[in-house]
Design a protein around this motif. Structure first.
Motif, PDB file in Angstrom:
ATOM      1  N   LEU A  89     -77.434  66.244   0.390  1.00 37.75           N
ATOM      2  CA  LEU A  89     -77.232  65.095  -0.721  1.00 37.75           C
ATOM      3  C   LEU A  89     -76.270  63.934  -0.440  1.00 37.75           C
ATOM      4  CD1 LEU A  89     -78.217  67.446  -3.957  1.00 37.75           C
ATOM      5  CD2 LEU A  89     -79.660  65.635  -2.542  1.00 37.75           C
ATOM      6  N   VAL A  90     -74.923  64.490   0.158  1.00 35.41           N
ATOM      7  CA  VAL A  90     -73.912  63.646   0.123  1.00 35.41           C
ATOM      8  C   VAL A  90     -74.154  62.543   1.130  1.00 35.41           C
ATOM      9  CG1 VAL A  90     -71.598  63.518   0.937  1.00 35.41           C
ATOM     10  CG2 VAL A  90     -71.843  65.126  -0.618  1.00 35.41           C
ATOM     11  N   ILE A  91     -74.775  62.862   2.294  1.00 43.25           N
ATOM     12  CA  ILE A  91     -75.238  62.195   3.132  1.00 43.25           C
ATOM     13  C   ILE A  91     -76.183  61.216   2.996  1.00 43.25           C
ATOM     14  CG2 ILE A  91     -76.155  62.120   5.855  1.00 43.25           C
ATOM     15  CD1 ILE A  91     -74.351  64.633   6.496  1.00 43.25           C
ATOM     16  N   LEU A  92     -77.263  61.838   2.498  1.00 45.40           N
ATOM     17  CA  LEU A  92     -78.465  60.850   1.935  1.00 45.40           C
ATOM     18  C   LEU A  92     -77.856  59.785   0.752  1.00 45.40           C
ATOM     19  CD1 LEU A  92     -81.529  63.217   1.867  1.00 45.40           C
ATOM     20  CD2 LEU A  92     -81.030  61.613   3.492  1.00 45.40           C
ATOM     21  N   GLY A  93     -76.921  60.264  -0.093  1.00 44.06           N
ATOM     22  CA  GLY A  93     -76.416  59.591  -1.271  1.00 44.06           C
ATOM     23  C   GLY A  93     -75.692  58.196  -0.647  1.00 44.06           C
ATOM     24  N   TRP A  94     -75.001  58.466   0.458  1.00 46.04           N
ATOM     25  CA  TRP A  94     -74.309  57.569   1.102  1.00 46.04           C
ATOM     26  C   TRP A  94     -74.971  56.548   1.736  1.00 46.04           C
ATOM     27  CZ3 TRP A  94     -69.757  55.541  -0.251  1.00 46.04           C
ATOM     28  CH2 TRP A  94     -68.697  56.221  -0.673  1.00 46.04           C
ATOM     29  N   LEU A  95     -76.145  56.906   2.266  1.00 41.07           N
ATOM     30  CA  LEU A  95     -77.042  56.126   3.242  1.00 41.07           C
ATOM     31  C   LEU A  95     -77.840  55.276   1.963  1.00 41.07           C
ATOM     32  CD1 LEU A  95     -78.510  58.329   5.887  1.00 41.07           C
ATOM     33  CD2 LEU A  95     -76.949  56.509   6.133  1.00 41.07           C
ATOM     34  N   ILE A  96     -78.125  55.755   0.862  1.00 38.49           N
ATOM     35  CA  ILE A  96     -78.928  55.131   0.045  1.00 38.49           C
ATOM     36  C   ILE A  96     -77.881  54.233  -0.609  1.00 38.49           C
ATOM     37  CG2 ILE A  96     -79.807  55.456  -2.543  1.00 38.49           C
ATOM     38  CD1 ILE A  96     -81.014  58.274  -1.203  1.00 38.49           C
ATOM     39  N   VAL A  97     -76.656  54.434  -0.893  1.00 30.67           N
ATOM     40  CA  VAL A  97     -75.584  53.722  -1.659  1.00 30.67           C
ATOM     41  C   VAL A  97     -75.615  52.237  -0.483  1.00 30.67           C
ATOM     42  CG1 VAL A  97     -73.225  53.055  -1.717  1.00 30.67           C
ATOM     43  CG2 VAL A  97     -74.258  55.207  -2.916  1.00 30.67           C
ATOM     44  N   GLY A  98     -75.543  52.525   0.654  1.00 29.94           N
ATOM     45  CA  GLY A  98     -75.632  51.574   1.709  1.00 29.94           C
ATOM     46  C   GLY A  98     -76.767  50.731   1.768  1.00 29.94           C
ATOM     47  N   ALA A  99     -77.856  51.279   1.636  1.00 31.77           N
ATOM     48  CA  ALA A  99     -79.272  50.506   1.683  1.00 31.77           C
ATOM     49  C   ALA A  99     -79.483  49.826   0.244  1.00 31.77           C
ATOM     50  CB  ALA A  99     -80.317  51.466   1.789  1.00 31.77           C
ATOM     51  N   VAL A 100     -79.103  50.271  -0.888  1.00 34.32           N
ATOM     52  CA  VAL A 100     -79.158  49.453  -2.135  1.00 34.32           C
ATOM     53  C   VAL A 100     -78.284  48.195  -2.083  1.00 34.32           C
ATOM     54  CG1 VAL A 100     -78.683  49.785  -4.406  1.00 34.32           C
ATOM     55  CG2 VAL A 100     -80.144  51.671  -3.367  1.00 34.32           C
ATOM     56  N   GLN A 101     -77.008  48.530  -1.637  1.00 35.95           N
ATOM     57  CA  GLN A 101     -76.060  47.509  -1.584  1.00 35.95           C
ATOM     58  C   GLN A 101     -76.364  46.387  -0.375  1.00 35.95           C
ATOM     59  OE1 GLN A 101     -72.198  48.935  -1.521  1.00 35.95           O
ATOM     60  NE2 GLN A 101     -72.312  49.347  -3.748  1.00 35.95           N
ATOM     61  N   GLY A 102     -77.286  46.681   0.376  1.00 35.28           N
ATOM     62  CA  GLY A 102     -77.508  45.853   1.507  1.00 35.28           C
ATOM     63  C   GLY A 102     -76.824  45.986   2.633  1.00 35.28           C
ATOM     64  N   ILE A 103     -75.972  46.574   2.778  1.00 33.32           N
ATOM     65  CA  ILE A 103     -74.998  46.760   3.978  1.00 33.32           C
ATOM     66  C   ILE A 103     -75.259  47.554   4.949  1.00 33.32           C
ATOM     67  CG2 ILE A 103     -73.069  45.859   2.373  1.00 33.32           C
ATOM     68  CD1 ILE A 103     -72.215  48.995   2.306  1.00 33.32           C
ATOM     69  N   LEU A 104     -76.464  48.308   4.818  1.00 30.94           N
ATOM     70  CA  LEU A 104     -76.684  49.461   5.933  1.00 30.94           C
ATOM     71  C   LEU A 104     -77.107  48.760   7.137  1.00 30.94           C
ATOM     72  CD1 LEU A 104     -76.748  52.534   6.209  1.00 30.94           C
ATOM     73  CD2 LEU A 104     -79.059  52.628   5.554  1.00 30.94           C
ATOM     74  N   SER A 105     -76.405  48.805   8.305  1.00 31.19           N
ATOM     75  CA  SER A 105     -76.770  48.529   9.364  1.00 31.19           C
ATOM     76  C   SER A 105     -76.220  49.347  10.525  1.00 31.19           C
ATOM     77  CB  SER A 105     -76.321  46.914   9.673  1.00 31.19           C
ATOM     78  OG  SER A 105     -75.047  46.993   9.894  1.00 31.19           O
ATOM     79  N   LEU A 106     -76.384  49.201  11.838  1.00 31.08           N
ATOM     80  CA  LEU A 106     -75.964  49.991  12.754  1.00 31.08           C
ATOM     81  C   LEU A 106     -74.354  49.714  12.836  1.00 31.08           C
ATOM     82  CD1 LEU A 106     -78.302  49.644  15.720  1.00 31.08           C
ATOM     83  CD2 LEU A 106     -77.871  51.668  14.514  1.00 31.08           C
ATOM     84  N   GLN A 107     -73.618  48.753  12.636  1.00 28.86           N
ATOM     85  CA  GLN A 107     -72.284  48.490  12.504  1.00 28.86           C
ATOM     86  C   GLN A 107     -71.594  49.283  11.296  1.00 28.86           C
ATOM     87  OE1 GLN A 107     -70.889  47.011  14.970  1.00 28.86           O
ATOM     88  NE2 GLN A 107     -72.616  46.753  16.178  1.00 28.86           N
ATOM     89  N   THR A 108     -72.287  48.958   9.882  1.00 24.49           N
ATOM     90  CA  THR A 108     -71.757  49.485   8.564  1.00 24.49           C
ATOM     91  C   THR A 108     -71.895  50.886   8.510  1.00 24.49           C
ATOM     92  OG1 THR A 108     -73.680  49.164   7.510  1.00 24.49           O
ATOM     93  CG2 THR A 108     -71.907  47.288   7.689  1.00 24.49           C
ATOM     94  N   ILE A 109     -72.797  51.583   9.432  1.00 30.36           N
ATOM     95  CA  ILE A 109     -72.664  52.929   9.341  1.00 30.36           C
ATOM     96  C   ILE A 109     -71.274  53.594   9.665  1.00 30.36           C
ATOM     97  CG2 ILE A 109     -73.582  54.689  10.965  1.00 30.36           C
ATOM     98  CD1 ILE A 109     -75.887  54.703   8.852  1.00 30.36           C
ATOM     99  N   PHE A 110     -70.853  53.271  10.491  1.00 32.14           N
ATOM    100  CA  PHE A 110     -69.415  53.753  10.818  1.00 32.14           C
ATOM    101  C   PHE A 110     -68.548  53.598   9.643  1.00 32.14           C
ATOM    102  CE2 PHE A 110     -71.491  52.424  14.804  1.00 32.14           C
ATOM    103  CZ  PHE A 110     -71.481  53.611  15.610  1.00 32.14           C
ATOM    104  N   GLY A 111     -68.508  52.447   9.003  1.00 35.90           N
ATOM    105  CA  GLY A 111     -67.716  52.479   7.693  1.00 35.90           C
ATOM    106  C   GLY A 111     -67.967  53.580   6.727  1.00 35.90           C
ATOM    107  N   LEU A 112     -69.279  53.482   6.527  1.00 34.99           N
ATOM    108  CA  LEU A 112     -69.783  54.482   5.598  1.00 34.99           C
ATOM    109  C   LEU A 112     -69.326  55.938   5.809  1.00 34.99           C
ATOM    110  CD1 LEU A 112     -73.359  53.001   4.678  1.00 34.99           C
ATOM    111  CD2 LEU A 112     -71.286  53.168   3.146  1.00 34.99           C
ATOM    112  N   ALA A 113     -69.434  56.170   7.092  1.00 35.05           N
ATOM    113  CA  ALA A 113     -69.267  57.626   8.044  1.00 35.05           C
ATOM    114  C   ALA A 113     -67.695  57.907   7.517  1.00 35.05           C
ATOM    115  CB  ALA A 113     -69.117  57.740   8.945  1.00 35.05           C
ATOM    116  N   LEU A 114     -66.682  56.877   7.258  1.00 34.22           N
ATOM    117  CA  LEU A 114     -65.198  56.910   7.086  1.00 34.22           C
ATOM    118  C   LEU A 114     -65.123  57.214   5.607  1.00 34.22           C
ATOM    119  CD1 LEU A 114     -63.416  53.953   9.238  1.00 34.22           C
ATOM    120  CD2 LEU A 114     -63.595  56.679   9.400  1.00 34.22           C
ATOM    121  N   TYR A 115     -66.098  56.707   4.763  1.00 37.59           N
ATOM    122  CA  TYR A 115     -65.886  56.774   3.228  1.00 37.59           C
ATOM    123  C   TYR A 115     -66.467  58.185   3.131  1.00 37.59           C
ATOM    124  CZ  TYR A 115     -65.059  52.237   1.878  1.00 37.59           C
ATOM    125  OH  TYR A 115     -64.594  50.838   1.664  1.00 37.59           O
TER     126      TYR A 115
END
Length: 144
Positions: A89-115
């Protein structure tokens, strides 16, 4: 105590080893993808390497291993699903947050992983709360 031993599939050492290897695999995949996909410079990192950075990197690696490995070890040793569900749920939640905000890309996945890593102590607390609750429910049910 007999119910605990009867329910467990793996020894503590085997569960811990598998969990640690799983966490290390995630760290290696992250670093490998960073070099291959995000174009991280290994030489640039090594030039700026200091004792503080080594401590920070080792701490982050420890958090990732605990964040990923602990639910796996708990499942293998005690058959508890709650920590694994929280991990997913945590991993999917962060991916969903990134997708909803429109920032989910191969480059930003690394920043989301840090969060995710920065907030992993909160997930560790949730593992303890929900995993402990599931364990108590199972032991009460098994004792009847």
């Amino acid at each position: 105590m007999v119910a605990l031993v009867a329910r467990s599939h793996s020894s503590t050492a085997a569960a811990a080893l598998i969990a640690a290897l799983s966490g290390l695999a995630v760290v290696c995949l992250y670093l490998g993808a960073g070099v291959l996909v995000a174009g991280w410079s290994v030489s640039g990192f090594l030039v700026r390497l200091s004792v503080d950075i080594v401590g920070y990197v080792l701490g982050m690696i420890g958090l990732v291993i605990a964040f990923v490995g602990l639910p796996i070890a708990i499942f293998l040793r005690f058959d508890l699903l709650a920590p694994l569900v929280i991990l997913v749920l945590v991993i999917l939640g962060w991916l969903i947050v990134g997708a909803v905000q429109g920032i989910l890309s191969l480059q930003t996945i690394f920043g989301l992983a840090l969060y995710v890593t920065y907030l992993s102590p909160l997930a560790l607390v949730l593992y303890a709360i929900f995993g402990g609750s599931e364990y108590l429910l199972q032991t009460r049910r098994d004792s009847r």
